[in-house]
Motif scaffolding. Structure first.
Motif, PDB file in Angstrom:
ATOM      1  N   PHE A 169       0.854  -1.158  -0.059  1.00 51.91           N
ATOM      2  CA  PHE A 169       0.024  -0.077  -0.047  1.00 51.91           C
ATOM      3  C   PHE A 169       0.848   1.375  -0.146  1.00 51.91           C
ATOM      4  O   PHE A 169       0.182   2.497   0.506  1.00 51.91           O
ATOM      5  N   GLY A 170       2.050   1.201  -0.523  1.00 49.64           N
ATOM      6  CA  GLY A 170       3.142   2.450  -0.585  1.00 49.64           C
ATOM      7  C   GLY A 170       4.020   2.722   0.362  1.00 49.64           C
ATOM      8  O   GLY A 170       5.018   3.463   0.249  1.00 49.64           O
ATOM      9  N   SER A 171       3.620   2.185   1.635  1.00 52.53           N
ATOM     10  CA  SER A 171       4.930   2.282   2.733  1.00 52.53           C
ATOM     11  C   SER A 171       4.694   1.198   3.745  1.00 52.53           C
ATOM     12  O   SER A 171       3.655   0.617   3.905  1.00 52.53           O
ATOM     13  N   THR A 172       5.885   0.936   4.545  1.00 52.50           N
ATOM     14  CA  THR A 172       5.713   0.062   5.474  1.00 52.50           C
ATOM     15  C   THR A 172       4.716   0.345   6.623  1.00 52.50           C
ATOM     16  O   THR A 172       4.123  -0.639   7.265  1.00 52.50           O
ATOM     17  N   ASN A 173       4.715   1.778   6.841  1.00 51.52           N
ATOM     18  CA  ASN A 173       3.641   2.123   7.938  1.00 51.52           C
ATOM     19  C   ASN A 173       2.209   1.967   7.474  1.00 51.52           C
ATOM     20  O   ASN A 173       1.350   1.355   8.255  1.00 51.52           O
ATOM     21  N   THR A 174       2.005   2.103   6.294  1.00 47.76           N
ATOM     22  CA  THR A 174       0.365   1.803   5.852  1.00 47.76           C
ATOM     23  C   THR A 174       0.189   0.359   5.684  1.00 47.76           C
ATOM     24  O   THR A 174      -0.793  -0.107   6.164  1.00 47.76           O
ATOM     25  N   ASP A 175       1.232  -0.374   5.251  1.00 49.90           N
ATOM     26  CA  ASP A 175       0.633  -1.757   5.265  1.00 49.90           C
ATOM     27  C   ASP A 175       0.711  -2.409   6.734  1.00 49.90           C
ATOM     28  O   ASP A 175      -0.215  -3.194   6.889  1.00 49.90           O
ATOM     29  N   ALA A 176       1.610  -2.021   7.498  1.00 47.71           N
ATOM     30  CA  ALA A 176       1.374  -2.341   8.899  1.00 47.71           C
ATOM     31  C   ALA A 176      -0.004  -1.986   9.418  1.00 47.71           C
ATOM     32  O   ALA A 176      -0.709  -2.903  10.250  1.00 47.71           O
ATOM     33  N   PHE A 177      -0.348  -0.917   9.407  1.00 43.77           N
ATOM     34  CA  PHE A 177      -1.624  -0.314   9.929  1.00 43.77           C
ATOM     35  C   PHE A 177      -2.933  -0.972   9.168  1.00 43.77           C
ATOM     36  O   PHE A 177      -3.851  -1.376  10.143  1.00 43.77           O
ATOM     37  N   ILE A 178      -2.964  -1.252   7.988  1.00 48.76           N
ATOM     38  CA  ILE A 178      -4.002  -1.888   7.382  1.00 48.76           C
ATOM     39  C   ILE A 178      -4.158  -3.628   7.806  1.00 48.76           C
ATOM     40  O   ILE A 178      -5.157  -3.908   8.114  1.00 48.76           O
ATOM     41  N   PHE A 179      -3.040  -4.011   7.795  1.00 50.29           N
ATOM     42  CA  PHE A 179      -2.890  -5.368   8.562  1.00 50.29           C
ATOM     43  C   PHE A 179      -3.450  -5.439   9.626  1.00 50.29           C
ATOM     44  O   PHE A 179      -4.168  -6.449   9.982  1.00 50.29           O
ATOM     45  N   ALA A 180      -3.095  -4.532  10.622  1.00 50.12           N
ATOM     46  CA  ALA A 180      -3.365  -4.486  11.890  1.00 50.12           C
ATOM     47  C   ALA A 180      -4.924  -4.387  12.045  1.00 50.12           C
ATOM     48  O   ALA A 180      -5.571  -4.647  13.199  1.00 50.12           O
ATOM     49  N   CYS A 181      -5.522  -3.799  11.220  1.00 52.53           N
ATOM     50  CA  CYS A 181      -7.081  -3.317  11.272  1.00 52.53           C
ATOM     51  C   CYS A 181      -7.807  -4.789  10.920  1.00 52.53           C
ATOM     52  O   CYS A 181      -8.945  -4.743  11.300  1.00 52.53           O
ATOM     53  N   ILE A 182      -7.144  -5.432  10.393  1.00 58.53           N
ATOM     54  CA  ILE A 182      -7.947  -6.751   9.871  1.00 58.53           C
ATOM     55  C   ILE A 182      -8.661  -7.450  10.884  1.00 58.53           C
ATOM     56  O   ILE A 182      -9.880  -7.683  11.069  1.00 58.53           O
ATOM     57  N   PRO A 183      -7.801  -7.655  12.156  1.00 55.86           N
ATOM     58  CA  PRO A 183      -8.446  -8.688  13.133  1.00 55.86           C
ATOM     59  C   PRO A 183      -9.393  -7.628  14.036  1.00 55.86           C
ATOM     60  O   PRO A 183     -10.360  -8.369  14.623  1.00 55.86           O
ATOM     61  N   VAL A 184      -9.129  -6.458  14.167  1.00 55.74           N
ATOM     62  CA  VAL A 184      -9.833  -5.748  14.878  1.00 55.74           C
ATOM     63  C   VAL A 184     -11.193  -5.598  14.049  1.00 55.74           C
ATOM     64  O   VAL A 184     -12.559  -5.519  14.646  1.00 55.74           O
ATOM     65  N   ILE A 185     -11.288  -5.263  12.699  1.00 57.47           N
ATOM     66  CA  ILE A 185     -12.642  -5.273  11.963  1.00 57.47           C
ATOM     67  C   ILE A 185     -13.280  -6.500  11.916  1.00 57.47           C
ATOM     68  O   ILE A 185     -14.401  -6.669  12.399  1.00 57.47           O
ATOM     69  N   TYR A 186     -12.529  -7.810  11.964  1.00 58.84           N
ATOM     70  CA  TYR A 186     -13.165  -8.986  12.131  1.00 58.84           C
ATOM     71  C   TYR A 186     -13.751  -9.121  13.725  1.00 58.84           C
ATOM     72  O   TYR A 186     -14.895  -9.837  13.688  1.00 58.84           O
ATOM     73  N   PHE A 187     -13.282  -8.691  14.617  1.00 57.33           N
ATOM     74  CA  PHE A 187     -13.789  -8.771  16.081  1.00 57.33           C
ATOM     75  C   PHE A 187     -15.056  -7.986  15.978  1.00 57.33           C
ATOM     76  O   PHE A 187     -16.094  -8.580  16.565  1.00 57.33           O
ATOM     77  N   TYR A 188     -15.176  -7.031  15.317  1.00 52.76           N
ATOM     78  CA  TYR A 188     -16.549  -5.959  15.591  1.00 52.76           C
ATOM     79  C   TYR A 188     -17.509  -6.770  14.680  1.00 52.76           C
ATOM     80  O   TYR A 188     -18.644  -6.608  15.056  1.00 52.76           O
ATOM     81  N   ALA A 189     -17.092  -7.389  13.600  1.00 52.55           N
ATOM     82  CA  ALA A 189     -18.087  -8.090  12.721  1.00 52.55           C
ATOM     83  C   ALA A 189     -18.440  -9.247  13.565  1.00 52.55           C
ATOM     84  O   ALA A 189     -19.795  -9.477  13.388  1.00 52.55           O
ATOM     85  N   SER A 190     -18.009  -9.865  14.153  1.00 56.51           N
ATOM     86  CA  SER A 190     -18.259 -10.965  14.941  1.00 56.51           C
ATOM     87  C   SER A 190     -19.111 -10.496  15.881  1.00 56.51           C
ATOM     88  O   SER A 190     -19.941 -11.454  16.562  1.00 56.51           O
ATOM     89  N   LEU A 191     -19.004  -9.308  16.520  1.00 53.61           N
ATOM     90  CA  LEU A 191     -20.208  -8.751  17.367  1.00 53.61           C
ATOM     91  C   LEU A 191     -21.388  -8.912  16.801  1.00 53.61           C
ATOM     92  O   LEU A 191     -22.442  -9.178  17.715  1.00 53.61           O
ATOM     93  N   TYR A 192     -21.646  -8.349  15.596  1.00 52.59           N
ATOM     94  CA  TYR A 192     -22.960  -8.638  15.020  1.00 52.59           C
ATOM     95  C   TYR A 192     -23.349 -10.057  14.729  1.00 52.59           C
ATOM     96  O   TYR A 192     -24.553 -10.065  14.910  1.00 52.59           O
ATOM     97  N   PHE A 193     -22.494 -10.757  14.103  1.00 54.74           N
ATOM     98  CA  PHE A 193     -22.874 -12.129  13.788  1.00 54.74           C
ATOM     99  C   PHE A 193     -23.232 -12.999  15.030  1.00 54.74           C
ATOM    100  O   PHE A 193     -24.216 -13.722  15.066  1.00 54.74           O
ATOM    101  N   LYS A 194     -22.815 -12.544  16.441  1.00 57.92           N
ATOM    102  CA  LYS A 194     -22.995 -13.391  17.500  1.00 57.92           C
ATOM    103  C   LYS A 194     -24.079 -13.072  18.273  1.00 57.92           C
ATOM    104  O   LYS A 194     -24.518 -13.409  19.231  1.00 57.92           O
ATOM    105  N   ALA A 195     -24.452 -11.628  18.005  1.00 61.30           N
ATOM    106  CA  ALA A 195     -25.559 -10.965  18.729  1.00 61.30           C
ATOM    107  C   ALA A 195     -26.794 -11.730  18.931  1.00 61.30           C
ATOM    108  O   ALA A 195     -27.243 -12.440  17.740  1.00 61.30           O
ATOM    109  N   ASN A 196     -27.755 -11.685  19.572  1.00 62.25           N
ATOM    110  CA  ASN A 196     -29.048 -12.144  19.700  1.00 62.25           C
ATOM    111  C   ASN A 196     -29.974 -11.225  18.857  1.00 62.25           C
ATOM    112  O   ASN A 196     -29.452 -10.130  18.477  1.00 62.25           O
TER     113      ASN A 196
END
Length: 567
Positions: free
Chosen positions: A243-270
C-alpha cells in the motif's frame, strides 16, 4: 458557570491547554517535516513520507483511547490516567522540539500517542461523572457544549502562538511551547482536584462488563501480530510494500483482526441486539469517509496554503505583531539579524521541482542554488513586475499554520447557528433524525471539496496564487458538515449500543476515526499523482458522494432501528 459543577472550569481549562498542544503539533507537523534540513531547520523528509507519517500519527492518537479508557476505568483510575497521559504528552511534545534524530523523533511521537490514549477518554468521562448528581443532570448537554468550546479555543489560539514562536525563535521552540501548554493544563487540573474527587471514584465491576483481558487477547494482541506481519512480510516476499509504505501496510494489516472482531459482535449477537449493532457498524463505515477528507487540513490543505495561496500582508498591519508574520529575512530596522521578511534578492535556497518538492542529490541532501525564494514562483504577474523593478523591497507574509485556526473559528461561530437551526426545526416537529443529520453532514462536507475545485480553476492549476478566502470558504463549509456529523456520531453510539458493550462500541467509533485519519494521509500522498489538481479534489468529492449514497441506502433501516429503541 454558577449553575454547573465547580469542577467544570478546571476541566475546561485543562482540556483547552491539552488541545492547544495537540493542535499546535498538527498545524506545523508537515511544514516542519518537509522543510529542508540545512536551510529551514526542518527534517527534510520527502512530502509523501511526511504525509504518511502524519496520517499514521493521527490515526494512532484515535486508536489508543480505546485501550486507555479501559485501563482508566478498571485499573488506574481517572486522576492517575490524566496525570500519566498529560505527562507523557508533555514530554513527547518537548522531545519533538529537541530531537531531530529520527528514532528519537518517532519515540517522542510514540509518547504523545500513548499519553493521548490515557488522557483523551478519561477527561471526557470525568466531565460526564460531574453531571451525575440530580441537580446537574438536566445541564449535561450544556456542560459538554461549554467543554467543546474550550477545545476549539485551544485549537484556535495555538496556531497563532506557534507562528510567533517559530518566527521569533525556531521550530524546536514552537514544539516545546506545546509541551509547556500541556504541563500548564495539569497544573490547573491539580488546583481543581477537590472539585472532581467524587467524580473520579472508580465504579465496581458489574456482571456483563467487558473484561480487559478480552480486549487485550481478542483485539489488541491479534492487531499487534498482524501489524508486525504487515511491516515485515510484504517487503521480504514481494520485495516492495503493498500500500505504498511499511507504515501503511502495518496499519492496514493491524486493522484486519479488529474489523473481524467487530463484525463477529454482529454475527454473534442475539436478535434484540443484532439490529442496533448493525446500525452502528454502518455509521462507523460511512463516517470513515468523512474523517479521511476532514483530516487533510494538516496535509493537502496545508500544502495548498503554503504554495498556492497569496499570504502577503502589508507591513503597517504587522508592525505590532511583527514576529508573527515576518520570516526569512536578513536584518531588521535595528540592524539585528532576524526573520523580518522575504527578500526578492539572490540568496542560497533549495531547488524545488514543479510540484514544490525539494530536490535532493545522490547523497540524500537537499540541493541548493542561488535565486529567488520559492514563494515568488507563482505570484501574480503584476506583483512580479513590481518586485523586479525594486528587488530589495521586503514582502511580508503571515504563516501557513494560521490557516489551521480557521476551522476552530468557524466551529465557535457556527455552533450557535446550527444548534438554533435544529431547535427551530424541533419546535415545528421537523428536526431530522440523528442518522439523517450524519448523511447531511457527509453531503455538505463533499461540497467543501467543490470549493477547492473552483480554487484550482481560479489559480490556473497553481500558475498564480489565489485568495485566502477560498480556504476560508472551504473550511466554513466543511465545518458545517462537521457540526452535523461529529457530535452526532458520539450521540448515536450512546443511544444504540447494548449496555454490556457500550465501551466496545465507543471504541469502534474511535477505530472508525482512526482508519479515516490514516486514509487522509494515504489520500494526501497521492497529491503528486495529479497533474491537474482539480482532479485530486474531485476524487475527494466523489468519495464523499459515494459515502452519502451508501448512507442514504441504509437510512430507512437506521431510522427504523432508532424508532425501535425509542430515541
Amino acid at each position: 458557570m454558577k449553575q454547573h459543577p465547580k469542577g467544570l472550569p478546571f476541566l475546561f481549562f485543562t482540556e483547552m491547554w491539552e488541545r492547544f498542544g495537540y493542535y499546535l503539533i498538527l498545524g506545523i507537523f508537515v511544514l516542519y517535516a518537509i522543510e529542508p534540513e540545512g536551510i529551514g531547520g526542518g527534517l527534510g523528509l520527502p512530502d509523501k513520507v511526511a504525509d504518511d507519517i502524519f496520517g499514521t500519527y493521527i490515526a494512532l492518537t484515535y486508536l489508543t483511547p480505546f485501550l486507555g479508557g479501559f485501563l482508566a476505568d478498571r485499573v488506574l483510575g481517572y486522576v492517575k490516567s490524566i496525570y500519566l497521559g498529560g505527562f507523557l504528552m508533555g514530554i513527547g511534545y518537548i522531545g519533538l522540539g529537541i530531537f531531530k534524530d529520527l528514532p528519537l523523533f518517532y519515540t517522542s511521537l510514540g509518547l504523545i500517542i500513548v499519553g493521548n490514549g490515557f488522557f483523551k477518554p478519561t477527561i471526557s468521562t470525568l466531565l460526564g461523572n460531574l453531571y451525575s448528581e440530580p441537580e446537574y443532570k438536566d445541564k449535561k448537554d450544556t456542560g459538554y457544549n461549554i467543554f467543546y468550546m474550550g477545545i476549539n479555543i485551544g485549537a484556535f489560539v495555538c496556531n497563532i502562538i506557534a507562528a510567533f514562536m517559530r518566527n521569533k525563535f525556531g521550530w524546536g521552540e514552537a514544539f516545546i511551547t506545546a509541551g509547556i501548554g500541556m504541563f500548564l493544563g495539569l497544573i490547573i487540573f491539580s488546583f481543581g482536584l477537590k472539585h472532581v474527587k467524587k467524580a473520579s471514584e472508580m465504579k465496581p465491576a458489574e456482571k456483563g462488563d467487558t473484561k480487559i483481558s478480552d480486549v487485550l487477547v481478542k483485539v489488541f494482541l491479534p492487531a499487534i501480530i498482524a501489524g508486525a506481519i504487515g511491516w515485515v512480510v510484504p517487503t521480504l516476499v514481494l520485495g516492495k510494500t503493498i500500500f505504498g509504505s511499511t507504515n501503511t501496510d502495518a496499519f492496514i494489516f493491524a486493522c484486519i483482526p479488529v474489523i473481524y472482531f467487530y463484525a463477529s459482535l454482529y454475527f454473534k449477537a442475539n436478535s434484540e441486539e443484532k439490529r442496533p449493532i448493525g446500525a452502528l457498524l454502518s455509521i462507523f463505515l460511512v463516517s470513515m469517509f468523512f474523517w479521511a477528507i476532514f483530516k487533510q487540513n494538516g496535509t493537502a490543505l496545508t500544502r495548498w496554503a503554503n504554495y498556492y495561496t497569496d499570504r502577503e500582508i502589508s507591513a503597517p498591519l504587522v508592525n505590532p505583531l511583527k514576529s508573527i508574520y515576518m520570516i526569512d529575512g536578513d536584518k531588521d530596522e535595528n540592524g539585528k539579524k532576524g526573520k523580518t521578511g522575504l527578500s526578492f534578492v539572490n540568496k542560497e535556497v533549495p531547488i524545488y521541482d514543479n510540484e514544490f518538492r525539494t530536490e535532493k542529490g545522490e547523497d540524500g541532501k537537499t540541493l541548493k542554488t542561488t535565486g529567488k525564494d520559492i514563494y515568488f514562483r507563482n505570484i501574480a504577474p503584476e506583483k512580479k513586475a513590481e518586485l523586479e523593478k525594486n528587488p530589495d523591497q521586503k514582502v511580508y507574509l503571515y504563516n501557513t499554520e494560521l490557516f489551521q485556526s480557521i476551522n476552530p473559528f468557524w466551529v465557535i461561530a457556527l455552533t450557535p447557528v446550527v444548534v438554533a437551526f435544529w431547535a427551530f426545526l424541533r419546535k415545528r416537529k421537523k428536526e431530522p433524525t440523528t442518522p439523517t443529520k450524519i448523511m447531511i453532514g457527509l453531503f455538505i462536507t463533499a461540497l467543501s471539496c467543490l470549493v477547492m475545485v473552483f480554487a484550482v480553476f481560479a489559480g490556473g492549476n497553481g500558475a498564480v496564487k489565489v485568495s485566502p478566502l477560498w480556504l476560508v470558504a472551504s473550511y466554513g463549509v466543511i465545518t458545517i458538515g462537521e457540526l452535523c456529523l461529529s457530535p452526532m456520531g458520539l450521540s448515536i453510539v450512546s443511544k444504540l449500543s447494548p449496555t454490556r458493550i457500550t465501551a466496545l462500541m465507543m471504541g469502534g467509533f474511535f477505530l472508525a476515526n482512526s482508519v479515516g485519519n490514516k486514509l487522509s494521509g494515504i489520500l494526501a500522498s497521492t497529491w503528486y499523482s495529479y497533474e491537474n489538481k482539480e482532479y485530486y479534489f474531485l476524487v475527494n468529492f466523489g468519495l464523499l458522494i459515494f459515502a452519502t449514497i451508501l448512507g442514504l441506502s441504509m437510512l430507512k433501516r437506521l431510522n427504523a432501528v432508532m424508532k425501535e429503541k425509542g430515541v
